[in-house]
Structures are given as C-alpha cells and as structure tokens.
Motif scaffolding. Sequence first.
Motif, PDB file in Angstrom:
ATOM      1  N   ASN A  61       0.767  -1.305   0.070  1.00 21.87           N
ATOM      2  CA  ASN A  61      -0.106   0.022   0.015  1.00 21.87           C
ATOM      3  C   ASN A  61       0.917   1.243  -0.067  1.00 21.87           C
ATOM      4  O   ASN A  61       2.098   1.142   0.217  1.00 21.87           O
ATOM      5  CB  ASN A  61      -0.755   0.048   1.345  1.00 21.87           C
ATOM      6  CG  ASN A  61      -2.004  -1.077   1.230  1.00 21.87           C
ATOM      7  OD1 ASN A  61      -2.366  -1.523   0.218  1.00 21.87           O
ATOM      8  ND2 ASN A  61      -2.219  -1.900   2.330  1.00 21.87           N
ATOM      9  N   ARG A  62       0.214   2.142  -0.424  1.00 21.37           N
ATOM     10  CA  ARG A  62       0.849   3.489  -0.241  1.00 21.37           C
ATOM     11  C   ARG A  62       1.616   3.942   0.996  1.00 21.37           C
ATOM     12  O   ARG A  62       0.983   3.748   1.775  1.00 21.37           O
ATOM     13  CB  ARG A  62       0.170   4.596  -0.846  1.00 21.37           C
ATOM     14  CG  ARG A  62       0.925   6.082  -0.950  1.00 21.37           C
ATOM     15  CD  ARG A  62      -0.022   6.924  -1.323  1.00 21.37           C
ATOM     16  NE  ARG A  62       0.704   8.561  -1.346  1.00 21.37           N
ATOM     17  CZ  ARG A  62       0.190   9.546  -1.886  1.00 21.37           C
ATOM     18  NH1 ARG A  62      -1.183   9.660  -1.951  1.00 21.37           N
ATOM     19  NH2 ARG A  62       0.817  10.775  -1.920  1.00 21.37           N
ATOM     20  N   GLY A  82       2.285   0.661 -10.128  1.00 27.83           N
ATOM     21  CA  GLY A  82       2.365   1.703  -9.129  1.00 27.83           C
ATOM     22  C   GLY A  82       4.055   2.343  -9.113  1.00 27.83           C
ATOM     23  O   GLY A  82       4.526   2.258 -10.338  1.00 27.83           O
ATOM     24  N   SER A 125       5.132   4.832  -3.249  1.00 26.73           N
ATOM     25  CA  SER A 125       4.520   6.169  -3.118  1.00 26.73           C
ATOM     26  C   SER A 125       3.303   6.113  -3.827  1.00 26.73           C
ATOM     27  O   SER A 125       2.496   7.202  -3.933  1.00 26.73           O
ATOM     28  CB  SER A 125       5.480   7.187  -4.094  1.00 26.73           C
ATOM     29  OG  SER A 125       5.555   6.733  -5.503  1.00 26.73           O
ATOM     30  N   SER A 126       2.776   4.721  -4.494  1.00 24.76           N
ATOM     31  CA  SER A 126       1.358   4.735  -4.561  1.00 24.76           C
ATOM     32  C   SER A 126       1.123   2.965  -4.311  1.00 24.76           C
ATOM     33  O   SER A 126       2.130   2.215  -4.268  1.00 24.76           O
ATOM     34  CB  SER A 126       1.220   4.782  -6.068  1.00 24.76           C
ATOM     35  OG  SER A 126       1.955   4.152  -6.916  1.00 24.76           O
ATOM     36  N   ASN A 127      -0.066   2.546  -4.427  1.00 21.70           N
ATOM     37  CA  ASN A 127      -0.369   1.080  -4.243  1.00 21.70           C
ATOM     38  C   ASN A 127       0.661   0.571  -5.398  1.00 21.70           C
ATOM     39  O   ASN A 127       0.664   0.677  -6.399  1.00 21.70           O
ATOM     40  CB  ASN A 127      -1.815   0.777  -4.471  1.00 21.70           C
ATOM     41  CG  ASN A 127      -2.501   1.340  -3.337  1.00 21.70           C
ATOM     42  OD1 ASN A 127      -1.909   1.922  -2.192  1.00 21.70           O
ATOM     43  ND2 ASN A 127      -3.762   1.518  -3.169  1.00 21.70           N
ATOM     44  N   CYS A 128       1.317  -0.563  -4.912  1.00 19.25           N
ATOM     45  CA  CYS A 128       2.270  -1.290  -5.669  1.00 19.25           C
ATOM     46  C   CYS A 128       2.221  -2.728  -5.677  1.00 19.25           C
ATOM     47  O   CYS A 128       1.836  -3.335  -4.828  1.00 19.25           O
ATOM     48  CB  CYS A 128       3.804  -0.798  -5.569  1.00 19.25           C
ATOM     49  SG  CYS A 128       3.967   0.958  -5.781  1.00 19.25           S
TER      50      CYS A 128
END
Length: 257
Positions: A61-62, A82, A125-128
């Motif tokens: 998750n972010r 992501g 830095s974002s959902n990945c």
Amino acid sequence: MLQAANAVRGAVPVAMRSAGSSSLLLTENQQWIGGPPPLMDKLSPRERELVLKQGRRKVLNRGQTLFSQGGKHDGIWLIESGRIRVFYTSPLGREITLAYWHVGNFVGGPEVFEGTVHQWSGVASSNCSVVHLPGKELRILAAEIPNLAIGLIEGLTFKGKCYSALAQMLGTRSITQRLAHLLLHLVELYGVEDADGTVIAAAFTHADIAHMVGATRQWVTISLKRMQEKGIVLTKRSQIVVCRTDVLEEMRGQASD
C-alpha cells in the motif's frame, strides 16, 4: 508489513510488457526522463517464465517500506504496477529522493545479488505490486540467460548515470533552478491540459517536491506561493497547475537563490 503472495507463475504480467518503462528523476538530459528499457523486454516468453518462477509477488500500500537503508540486501524487485520512491537518509535524518521508478524498472541496487546491505531505502509512493527475485536465484538466472544479464547491466548503467546527474544538479544549480526544472519534468510526465494551463496529474506533496530538489518543505511552499502570485503556477484542488512554462524555462536557466 509487506504482504507476500504465492510464488509468481506463468508469463510476465501485461503491465510489464510495455514498450518503455518510465521514471522520475532530476536530470538535465531529456532522453533520460523515460527511463531505461524494461528489464524483461528482451526476454523470450520462455525466459520470462523461467525468471518469474523464481520470484515472489509482494503487494504494498502507499507509504509501505519495500527495503530500508542499512538493512540486509537480497536481490532485486521488479515493478509490476505503481511507483517506488528510492531515497537516501543522512545521519542527521534529512532525506534526498534519488528517483521514482515506475512499471518495468527494477529497484534494490546498486548490488543486485546478495551479501551486502542496502545503500538507500525504497518505499511505495502509490499502491504497488512488485516481484522479488532473490540474489542467489538471480545470479544463476543471469548466468543462464544472457539477455537478462545484459538487462541488469543496462539498468545499473542507467541508474549510475542518473545518480551522477543528480549530484551534478545539486552541486551546480540553485534550488530555484532545480524547482523550475522539476516542475517542467512533472509537466512532461504527468501533464494534462486544463483551461488554466497544464495540470500535474499526480499526487506530490510539498514535502515530496522538497526531497527531490534538496530543499525544505517550507521553502517549497513559499516558492510556489510566490510563483502563484506571479501567475506562473496555480494551486487547484491540491494539484499544481503550470500556467507559464515559458517562464519556468527562463527560471531553469537563469534563476539564482
């Protein structure tokens, strides 16, 4: 905690078949904005399958940490979706962002195998979604699949050039010039035309921008406010709208702090 899934099976995911990977980094070379060729790009479907059978997918998750500076190193991570921010933290706790790496890139270097510690940290830095390739298995694969070894070399070469360019920018450009330069990069990567100008359609806080240009969050906030007063940018629903790219071009080449 990272959420480990089952071992990756089958062909490379669609997101990793893109024609070109992308990255966000502070460099004066426009050709580097798009990033290096994806690591898996030159592999045959059978070779991709062999590589990914040795990997394990992790979903983040972010804000979740993928690897930490000083932590034990073991292999690399391929980015499926992501964006991963890679950054260095000084002994005093100050951070400098090295790059944001997107789909198709790998992170975890400069060492790619095992037996050392991480030189910097990586955070989502974002959902990945990423695929972890352990160092021992990666070493065997690189010896068996020449195009994978070449991809690793090309990726590491690109990253070395990027980090060298970052050091040059930090040492030779003023903070104001670096901010103008970064805003133009963000327009290039994430710009969407709007009635007021070009919206940077990506979530970057003032702290994120500060970590990229080597400044404080307060300095970035004050500088963007001054730019807004001059009609250069506009803050709109927590996004930055660039109204005058021509002025930013001038600032990039002429500004001083």
